[in-house]
Design a protein around this motif. Structure first.
Motif, PDB file in Angstrom:
ATOM      1  N   GLN A   6       0.849  -1.185   0.000  1.00 16.14           N
ATOM      2  CA  GLN A   6       0.000   0.000   0.000  1.00 16.14           C
ATOM      3  C   GLN A   6       0.883   1.232   0.000  1.00 16.14           C
ATOM      4  N   GLU A   7       0.368   2.297  -0.597  1.00 16.22           N
ATOM      5  CA  GLU A   7       1.052   3.578  -0.447  1.00 16.22           C
ATOM      6  C   GLU A   7       0.546   4.215   0.836  1.00 16.22           C
ATOM      7  N   ARG A   8       1.477   4.501   1.728  1.00 13.84           N
ATOM      8  CA  ARG A   8       1.138   5.134   3.007  1.00 13.84           C
ATOM      9  C   ARG A   8       2.069   6.329   3.177  1.00 13.84           C
ATOM     10  N   GLY A  10       2.894   8.469   1.138  1.00 10.75           N
ATOM     11  CA  GLY A  10       3.765   8.621  -0.022  1.00 10.75           C
ATOM     12  C   GLY A  10       4.860   7.573  -0.161  1.00 10.75           C
ATOM     13  N   GLN A  12       5.774   3.299  -0.371  1.00  9.00           N
ATOM     14  CA  GLN A  12       5.237   1.957  -0.598  1.00  9.00           C
ATOM     15  C   GLN A  12       5.575   1.077   0.614  1.00  9.00           C
TER      16      GLN A  12
END
Length: 122
Positions: A6-8, A10, A12
């Motif tokens: 997931q992108e969190r 900004g 990965q």
């Protein structure tokens, strides 16, 4: 939920499923590292998935796992409540304190706290 990238904030992040397989060997840690090669920079492992030996520093298991992540230039985030382990070990408290001051291994209470850490280093 399977382990997913997931992108969190900004970045990965391979967010590991709390119900996934436990990390009981160095090979298990290497399997997570391999999964992170799908594009993740950080692996967020629920504390509940880590073998109890991880929190008992005399076993050296935590050091071995953390070193593997460093070798592969991936950040490791241990996510969840580890207060009972901290209460039982001043050495672990010192490790967590020092790790949280650096950039490669973090101990955070939840994914929101991880997001805050990621934003702070961006």
């Amino acid at each position: 939920m399977p382990d997913v990238v997931q992108e969190r904030a900004g970045v990965q992040v391979l967010v590991c499923d709390p119900a996934g397989p436990r990390v009981t060997t160095v090979q298990d840690a290497l399997d997570l590292i391999g999964a992170a090669f799908l594009g993740a920079e950080v692996v967020a492992v629920p504390a509940s998935r880590l073998d109890e030996r991880f929190f008992s520093l005399g076993t050296r298991f935590a050091g071995e796992v953390m070193q593997k992540f460093l070798n592969y230039r991936l950040r490791l985030a241990v996510v969840g409540d580890i207060s009972r382990h901290l209460a039982a070990s001043s050495a672990l408290r010192a490790l967590v304190h020092e790790s949280n001051r650096a950039d490669h291994v973090w101990f955070v209470p939840d994914l929101d706290a991880l997001d805050a850490r990621l934003r702070a280093v961006a």
